[in-house]
Write an enzyme that holds these catalytic residues in place. Structure first.
Site, PDB file in Angstrom:
ATOM      1  N   ALA A   1      -0.357  -1.847  16.382  1.00 47.18           N
ATOM      2  CA  ALA A   1      -1.817  -1.704  16.265  1.00 47.18           C
ATOM      3  C   ALA A   1      -2.524  -2.045  17.564  1.00 47.18           C
ATOM      4  O   ALA A   1      -3.655  -1.638  17.784  1.00 47.18           O
ATOM      5  CB  ALA A   1      -2.330  -2.600  15.145  1.00 47.18           C
TER       6      ALA A   1
ATOM      7  N   ALA B   1     -10.950 -10.734  -2.747  1.00 46.05           N
ATOM      8  CA  ALA B   1     -11.644 -10.788  -4.041  1.00 46.05           C
ATOM      9  C   ALA B   1     -10.641 -10.446  -5.135  1.00 46.05           C
ATOM     10  O   ALA B   1      -9.880  -9.482  -5.015  1.00 46.05           O
ATOM     11  CB  ALA B   1     -12.790  -9.780  -4.077  1.00 46.05           C
TER      12      ALA B   1
ATOM     13  N   GLU C   1      -4.019   7.064   2.782  1.00 47.60           N
ATOM     14  CA  GLU C   1      -2.625   7.529   2.716  1.00 47.60           C
ATOM     15  C   GLU C   1      -1.917   7.002   1.468  1.00 47.60           C
ATOM     16  O   GLU C   1      -1.091   7.693   0.862  1.00 47.60           O
ATOM     17  CB  GLU C   1      -1.881   7.068   3.982  1.00 47.60           C
ATOM     18  CG  GLU C   1      -0.490   7.615   4.128  1.00 47.60           C
ATOM     19  CD  GLU C   1      -0.460   9.134   4.349  1.00 47.60           C
ATOM     20  OE1 GLU C   1      -0.120   9.822   3.384  1.00 47.60           O
ATOM     21  OE2 GLU C   1      -0.765   9.608   5.458  1.00 47.60           O
TER      22      GLU C   1
ATOM     23  N   VAL D   1      -1.847   9.044  -2.149  1.00 44.12           N
ATOM     24  CA  VAL D   1      -1.077  10.249  -2.479  1.00 44.12           C
ATOM     25  C   VAL D   1       0.394  10.048  -2.129  1.00 44.12           C
ATOM     26  O   VAL D   1       0.731   9.823  -0.965  1.00 44.12           O
ATOM     27  CB  VAL D   1      -1.602  11.482  -1.697  1.00 44.12           C
ATOM     28  CG1 VAL D   1      -0.938  12.746  -2.214  1.00 44.12           C
ATOM     29  CG2 VAL D   1      -3.111  11.609  -1.800  1.00 44.12           C
TER      30      VAL D   1
ATOM     31  N   GLY E   1       5.968  -1.686 -12.606  1.00 45.01           N
ATOM     32  CA  GLY E   1       4.719  -1.608 -11.824  1.00 45.01           C
ATOM     33  C   GLY E   1       4.411  -0.215 -11.307  1.00 45.01           C
ATOM     34  O   GLY E   1       3.618  -0.059 -10.380  1.00 45.01           O
TER      35      GLY E   1
ATOM     36  N   GLU F   1      -0.147   3.499 -13.996  1.00 44.04           N
ATOM     37  CA  GLU F   1      -1.547   3.121 -13.843  1.00 44.04           C
ATOM     38  C   GLU F   1      -1.907   2.081 -14.903  1.00 44.04           C
ATOM     39  O   GLU F   1      -1.207   1.945 -15.914  1.00 44.04           O
ATOM     40  CB  GLU F   1      -2.443   4.353 -14.029  1.00 44.04           C
ATOM     41  CG  GLU F   1      -2.240   5.430 -12.989  1.00 44.04           C
ATOM     42  CD  GLU F   1      -2.508   4.919 -11.581  1.00 44.04           C
ATOM     43  OE1 GLU F   1      -3.655   4.589 -11.276  1.00 44.04           O
ATOM     44  OE2 GLU F   1      -1.551   4.851 -10.786  1.00 44.04           O
TER      45      GLU F   1
ATOM     46  N   ASP G   1      -3.464  11.540 -13.036  1.00 41.73           N
ATOM     47  CA  ASP G   1      -3.181  10.921 -11.733  1.00 41.73           C
ATOM     48  C   ASP G   1      -2.662  11.973 -10.746  1.00 41.73           C
ATOM     49  O   ASP G   1      -3.100  12.029  -9.587  1.00 41.73           O
ATOM     50  CB  ASP G   1      -2.156   9.792 -11.935  1.00 41.73           C
ATOM     51  CG  ASP G   1      -1.731   9.158 -10.627  1.00 41.73           C
ATOM     52  OD1 ASP G   1      -2.504   8.351 -10.083  1.00 41.73           O
ATOM     53  OD2 ASP G   1      -0.631   9.496 -10.136  1.00 41.73           O
TER      54      ASP G   1
ATOM     55  N   LYS H   1      -4.346  13.340  -7.142  1.00 38.88           N
ATOM     56  CA  LYS H   1      -3.646  13.463  -5.859  1.00 38.88           C
ATOM     57  C   LYS H   1      -3.668  14.912  -5.372  1.00 38.88           C
ATOM     58  O   LYS H   1      -3.824  15.179  -4.174  1.00 38.88           O
ATOM     59  CB  LYS H   1      -2.210  12.959  -6.016  1.00 38.88           C
ATOM     60  CG  LYS H   1      -2.146  11.456  -6.320  1.00 38.88           C
ATOM     61  CD  LYS H   1      -0.774  11.055  -6.821  1.00 38.88           C
ATOM     62  CE  LYS H   1      -0.688   9.562  -7.066  1.00 38.88           C
ATOM     63  NZ  LYS H   1       0.500   9.177  -7.849  1.00 38.88           N
TER      64      LYS H   1
HETATM   65  N1  HSE Z   1       0.938   5.521 -11.277  1.00 42.63           N
HETATM   66  C1  HSE Z   1       1.163   6.143 -10.023  1.00 42.63           C
HETATM   67  C2  HSE Z   1       2.457   6.935 -10.101  1.00 42.63           C
HETATM   68  C3  HSE Z   1       1.225   5.113  -8.940  1.00 42.63           C
HETATM   69  O1  HSE Z   1       3.242   6.663 -11.006  1.00 42.63           O
HETATM   70  O2  HSE Z   1       2.683   7.822  -9.298  1.00 42.63           O
HETATM   71  C4  HSE Z   1       1.277   5.654  -7.552  1.00 42.63           C
HETATM   72  O3  HSE Z   1       0.173   6.435  -7.251  1.00 42.63           O
END
Ligand code: HSE
Length: 452
Positions: free
Chosen positions: A51, A61, A147, A150, A205, A208, A219, A223
């Site tokens: 950088a 937050a 970035e 997507v 994880g 969404e 989703d 994208k």
């Molecule tokens: N929930 C999204 C997916 C997370 O499964 O692609 C990444 O954008």
């Protein structure tokens, strides 16, 4: 231990006040935020080396301050109030990784109005409010980088916006949701049912906060609209994307597609046609031998066809904490490198300068022309004659009509692969076939994408 949220913000700790450091305020420290904090800390020397100056988190937050403190330790001021981060004079760049489209819009617009750059992984926010946000950013001369929004770990925005600038882009197609690809892979390879596979994706994880966004294709639609904007220089327009998810998909179709030499993937397709652009997210059959069919688990794969470069393909993790952090931090490095530049010298938010953007018409669902797969339940194997007769009578261009094999318990099924047919014609023909006495149940129709 965490500090009192109000007292801790004033003044910012002096150890963070290196004059040339890029000062980051984070909104959200969940899956993506915690990954970003961890990777920034772990690779700080290398990141600063790239950088040209240190990148320091000076404020966070979060809704749950105790959980936030467990991630960031005792030296970073915490607050419950995202707006304080968005407007604080000691913050140079706001990283918005809280998600959602309501309050997040207000925070981002406030940050921009206060002259701060914004880095976000919030695809829903940009897909829905992108036009307003990018216009505000132009007005205030700040960057909005996304970035991580997507195909997380894949630098696909950079590829489109910088690497392929010589090209007239013809189409972009890909697997751009990790959760649904993980579910489809688990269903196919391990025989898991839909609910169990989704639960695993949530535990890892990937999903969404509301997994309906994943499994209903929303989703991926968010994208796709960002990819299409960068590919064609057309504004972000989520409302124009035809979106279909995987909730209605049956395991029987996964097996029948295999018999025909295909795999089913949730594909986003943005294609330039003479009459406009196609924007659609749908479960589709792709040839089993194609690289895209081998993008499995939570991985993503994106193909771009440019008139000069030809087809290029990009592969990488499509969800995950540090995988998304990789993209968020790359954006932070880009922002750190902006010091001393004017807005006109920077890469435009959507790849094209505002005056060159063009609102292309969107091809209606009825006019989309593609190959189709049909699975027709029939009363007896002889029903194949009726299906073949129906296709001939309708002059439908059919390339294969066959019986499903090895699907004991499901009754005889006739499988059809067509040549390209307009959606409107296909639906008229299917209505007629559905009423045929040889047909024993609801016909399933899916698109076939050869990705040639
Ligand atoms: N929930 C999204 C997916 C997370 O499964 O692609 C990444 O954008």
């Amino acid at each position: 231990m965490y500090r009192d949220p109000v007292q801790s913000l004033e003044p910012l700790p002096s150890r963070n006040a290196a004059p040339h450091a890029l000062r980051v305020g984070m909104i959200g420290i969940g899956t993506v935020g915690s990954g970003t904090f961890r990777v920034l800390a772990r690779n700080q020397a290398e990141i600063a080396g790239r950088a040209g100056r240190p990148i320091e988190v000076v404020m966070v937050a979060a809704r749950n301050l105790a959980r936030a403190a467990a991630v960031v330790g005792g030296n970073v001021p915490l607050t419950h109030d995202p707006m304080r981060v968005a407007t604080h004079p000691n913050v140079d760049v706001v990283v918005e990784v809280a998600g959602g489209t309501g309050p997040a819009r207000d925070w981002v617009l406030a940050a921009i109005a206060h002259g701060k750059h914004v880095v976000t992984a919030n695809k829903a926010l940009l897909a829905v409010h992108g036009a307003e946000i990018f216009a505000a950013a132009r007005q205030h001369g700040v960057a909005v980088a996304y970035e991580g929004a997507v195909a997380v770990s894949i630098p696909i925005v950079k590829a489109l916006r910088e690497g392929l600038t010589a090209n007239r882009i013809e189409w972009v197609a890909g697997i751009i949701n990790g959760t649904t690809n993980f579910i489809l892979s688990k269903m196919r390879d391990e025989g898991l049912d839909f609910g169990a596979a989704l639960a695993q994706a949530q535990a890892l994880g990937y999903a969404e906060a509301d997994p309906a966004f994943d499994v209903e294709g929303i989703d991926a639609g968010h994208k796709l609209t960002l990819l299409a904007a960068n590919a064609f220089g057309t504004p972000v327009r989520f409302d124009d994307v035809q979106v279909e998810g995987i909730t209605a998909l049956q395991r029987l179709d996964v097996a029948c597609a295999e018999q025909l030499g295909y795999r089913i993937k949730l594909l986003g397709v943005a294609r330039r046609r003479e009459e406009g652009v196609e924007l659609r997210v749908q479960p589709a059959l792709v040839p089993a031998a194609h690289l895209m069919a081998h993008v499995n688990g939570s991985m993503n794969g994106v193909m771009i066809k440019g008139d000069a470069a030809g087809v290029t393909m990009y592969y990488g993790a499509g969800a995950g904490s540090e995988q998304t952090a990789s993209a968020v931090i790359a954006d932070l490095v880009d922002v750190a490198r902006l010091a001393g530049t004017s807005a006109a010298q920077r890469v435009p938010h959507l790849g094209f300068h505002a005056h060159a953007m063009n609102t292309l018409p969107v091809v209606s669902r009825a006019d989309v022309c593609s190959c189709h797969y049909l699975r027709v339940p029939v009363h007896a194997a002889s029903g194949i004659e009726a299906v073949a007769g129906w296709a001939a009578g309708r002059q439908l261009p059919v390339r294969q009509v066959t019986l499903a094999v090895g699907q004991a318990g499901s009754g005889p099924q006739v499988l059809v692969l067509t040549q390209p047919v307009r959606q409107a014609e296909m639906e008229l023909a299917l209505n007629a076939l559905q009423a045929h006495p040889a047909v024993a149940g609801a016909i399933t129709a899916l698109r076939v994408e050869e990705l040639a």
